[in-house]
Motif scaffolding. Sequence first.
Motif, PDB file in Angstrom:
ATOM      1  N   GLU A  55      11.859   9.339   9.761  1.00  0.00           N
ATOM      2  CA  GLU A  55      13.099   9.417   8.988  1.00  0.00           C
ATOM      3  C   GLU A  55      13.219   8.154   8.139  1.00  0.00           C
ATOM      4  O   GLU A  55      13.126   7.040   8.651  1.00  0.00           O
ATOM      5  CB  GLU A  55      14.309   9.507   9.929  1.00  0.00           C
ATOM      6  CG  GLU A  55      15.650   9.458   9.249  1.00  0.00           C
ATOM      7  CD  GLU A  55      16.060  10.790   8.631  1.00  0.00           C
ATOM      8  OE1 GLU A  55      16.549  10.782   7.492  1.00  0.00           O
ATOM      9  OE2 GLU A  55      15.885  11.826   9.306  1.00  0.00           O
ATOM     10  N   VAL A  56      13.420   8.321   6.835  1.00  0.00           N
ATOM     11  CA  VAL A  56      13.646   7.186   5.945  1.00  0.00           C
ATOM     12  C   VAL A  56      15.119   6.816   6.003  1.00  0.00           C
ATOM     13  O   VAL A  56      15.989   7.673   5.798  1.00  0.00           O
ATOM     14  CB  VAL A  56      13.233   7.527   4.498  1.00  0.00           C
ATOM     15  CG1 VAL A  56      13.580   6.374   3.556  1.00  0.00           C
ATOM     16  CG2 VAL A  56      11.747   7.833   4.437  1.00  0.00           C
ATOM     17  N   TYR A  57      15.420   5.543   6.299  1.00  0.00           N
ATOM     18  CA  TYR A  57      16.814   5.145   6.459  1.00  0.00           C
ATOM     19  C   TYR A  57      17.569   5.331   5.148  1.00  0.00           C
ATOM     20  O   TYR A  57      17.041   5.053   4.069  1.00  0.00           O
ATOM     21  CB  TYR A  57      16.913   3.690   6.927  1.00  0.00           C
ATOM     22  CG  TYR A  57      18.265   3.375   7.528  1.00  0.00           C
ATOM     23  CD1 TYR A  57      18.624   3.882   8.767  1.00  0.00           C
ATOM     24  CD2 TYR A  57      19.192   2.582   6.846  1.00  0.00           C
ATOM     25  CE1 TYR A  57      19.862   3.615   9.326  1.00  0.00           C
ATOM     26  CE2 TYR A  57      20.433   2.303   7.406  1.00  0.00           C
ATOM     27  CZ  TYR A  57      20.762   2.825   8.644  1.00  0.00           C
ATOM     28  OH  TYR A  57      21.990   2.568   9.182  1.00  0.00           O
ATOM     29  N   TYR A  58      18.804   5.782   5.257  1.00  0.00           N
ATOM     30  CA  TYR A  58      19.551   6.193   4.067  1.00  0.00           C
ATOM     31  C   TYR A  58      19.991   5.032   3.185  1.00  0.00           C
ATOM     32  O   TYR A  58      20.281   5.214   2.007  1.00  0.00           O
ATOM     33  CB  TYR A  58      20.767   7.035   4.482  1.00  0.00           C
ATOM     34  CG  TYR A  58      21.915   6.260   5.095  1.00  0.00           C
ATOM     35  CD1 TYR A  58      23.055   5.988   4.352  1.00  0.00           C
ATOM     36  CD2 TYR A  58      21.865   5.808   6.411  1.00  0.00           C
ATOM     37  CE1 TYR A  58      24.113   5.282   4.908  1.00  0.00           C
ATOM     38  CE2 TYR A  58      22.899   5.110   6.961  1.00  0.00           C
ATOM     39  CZ  TYR A  58      24.026   4.850   6.215  1.00  0.00           C
ATOM     40  OH  TYR A  58      25.064   4.145   6.764  1.00  0.00           O
ATOM     41  N   ARG A  91      14.839  -0.956   3.844  1.00  0.00           N
ATOM     42  CA  ARG A  91      13.499  -0.399   3.779  1.00  0.00           C
ATOM     43  C   ARG A  91      12.438  -1.449   3.436  1.00  0.00           C
ATOM     44  O   ARG A  91      12.675  -2.344   2.631  1.00  0.00           O
ATOM     45  CB  ARG A  91      13.453   0.718   2.730  1.00  0.00           C
ATOM     46  CG  ARG A  91      14.366   1.880   3.031  1.00  0.00           C
ATOM     47  CD  ARG A  91      14.338   2.871   1.879  1.00  0.00           C
ATOM     48  NE  ARG A  91      15.412   3.864   1.990  1.00  0.00           N
ATOM     49  CZ  ARG A  91      15.777   4.662   0.995  1.00  0.00           C
ATOM     50  NH1 ARG A  91      15.149   4.588  -0.181  1.00  0.00           N
ATOM     51  NH2 ARG A  91      16.760   5.517   1.162  1.00  0.00           N
ATOM     52  N   HIS A  92      11.263  -1.280   4.039  1.00  0.00           N
ATOM     53  CA  HIS A  92      10.107  -2.095   3.699  1.00  0.00           C
ATOM     54  C   HIS A  92       9.758  -1.846   2.234  1.00  0.00           C
ATOM     55  O   HIS A  92       9.795  -0.695   1.762  1.00  0.00           O
ATOM     56  CB  HIS A  92       8.934  -1.695   4.608  1.00  0.00           C
ATOM     57  CG  HIS A  92       7.739  -2.560   4.501  1.00  0.00           C
ATOM     58  ND1 HIS A  92       6.853  -2.494   3.432  1.00  0.00           N
ATOM     59  CD2 HIS A  92       7.246  -3.513   5.335  1.00  0.00           C
ATOM     60  CE1 HIS A  92       5.885  -3.359   3.612  1.00  0.00           C
ATOM     61  NE2 HIS A  92       6.091  -4.004   4.753  1.00  0.00           N
ATOM     62  N   PRO A  93       9.407  -2.878   1.466  1.00  0.00           N
ATOM     63  CA  PRO A  93       9.172  -2.689   0.029  1.00  0.00           C
ATOM     64  C   PRO A  93       8.006  -1.773  -0.306  1.00  0.00           C
ATOM     65  O   PRO A  93       7.968  -1.177  -1.384  1.00  0.00           O
ATOM     66  CB  PRO A  93       8.925  -4.114  -0.481  1.00  0.00           C
ATOM     67  CG  PRO A  93       8.524  -4.900   0.719  1.00  0.00           C
ATOM     68  CD  PRO A  93       9.272  -4.293   1.861  1.00  0.00           C
ATOM     69  N   GLU A  94       7.036  -1.632   0.596  1.00  0.00           N
ATOM     70  CA  GLU A  94       5.868  -0.798   0.323  1.00  0.00           C
ATOM     71  C   GLU A  94       5.828   0.473   1.162  1.00  0.00           C
ATOM     72  O   GLU A  94       5.117   1.426   0.797  1.00  0.00           O
ATOM     73  CB  GLU A  94       4.591  -1.601   0.566  1.00  0.00           C
ATOM     74  CG  GLU A  94       4.460  -2.817  -0.347  1.00  0.00           C
ATOM     75  CD  GLU A  94       3.269  -3.689   0.022  1.00  0.00           C
ATOM     76  OE1 GLU A  94       2.518  -3.302   0.952  1.00  0.00           O
ATOM     77  OE2 GLU A  94       3.095  -4.745  -0.597  1.00  0.00           O
ATOM     78  N   HIS A  95       6.556   0.486   2.253  1.00  0.00           N
ATOM     79  CA  HIS A  95       6.531   1.633   3.156  1.00  0.00           C
ATOM     80  C   HIS A  95       7.969   1.978   3.527  1.00  0.00           C
ATOM     81  O   HIS A  95       8.547   1.390   4.449  1.00  0.00           O
ATOM     82  CB  HIS A  95       5.707   1.323   4.407  1.00  0.00           C
ATOM     83  CG  HIS A  95       4.301   0.897   4.103  1.00  0.00           C
ATOM     84  ND1 HIS A  95       3.307   1.791   3.794  1.00  0.00           N
ATOM     85  CD2 HIS A  95       3.741  -0.348   4.034  1.00  0.00           C
ATOM     86  CE1 HIS A  95       2.183   1.132   3.557  1.00  0.00           C
ATOM     87  NE2 HIS A  95       2.418  -0.154   3.698  1.00  0.00           N
TER      88      HIS A  95
END
Length: 287
Positions: free
Chosen positions: A54-57, A62-66
Amino acid sequence: MGVTVEQFDAAGATAEDIASLKELVYRERIVVLKGQDISAAEFVELGRRFGKPEVYYEPMYRHPEHEEIFVSSNVATADGRVGVPRTGEFWHADYQFMPRPFGLTMVYPQVVPAQERGTYYIDMAKAYQRLSPELREKVDGTVARHSARRYFKIRPSDVYRPIQDVLEDIERKTPPVSHPTVFEHPVTGEPVLYISAAFTYAIEGREDDLVTELLTESGQLDASFEREDIHLQFLHKGDLLIWDNRALVHRARHADTSEPAASYRITVHDEHPFHPALAERPATVAP
């Protein structure tokens, strides 16, 4: 609570290895993979083998590359990125304030502080078993309400904005959600008391102090953290933690000093519905 696993090879792990680890997580709640040395990209790939990350909203985490990696950090990188410091310093289950939470949380510390390192956990399936028959009767069949409002972290873009506008943004992006106060774990079959001090603000149809009573009985209002049912999991360099986000609430243990600390987190939807009521609920996309 929890088990350690030595000599796990993330790159060479078979499908059977991953399935065995997941079963360990469901049974033991926490699995610590010792001696790990993997890149951010390899961490994401490992997360994908456990399910759908799940990508945090909120982008600032967020990690800059992932984008699948949630960064908790007070350590500046070469390009000035820091992540978000002092995350999770309250009792909660990850994504409890969302319509569709996830089953597994994976944390891979990058910079481990010398003092006050670790995370507190409470097994909420055991917390339910400890309730008196009277409390179980009160809570069974009820629905709890959850919201991110109380512990929303102010974003850089919120500086100088009226607080009412910020609150309206919170309600728009993460409106309050409902989940069963007690649900059956889809793997173990145990009843889980699904409430937290951070996000649970009401139980539908009740005007008494039932939420406070349940939080007290579960141990989440114990400021000493000395109850036997509160587990402190220490962190060491090379540890990679995987835990059952359905059954556990957790709380980060941060140092009072500005000692460097950083960790990566990936959260994963496994192949099971988070709770039985979600098996028939249409999937929703987080904002």
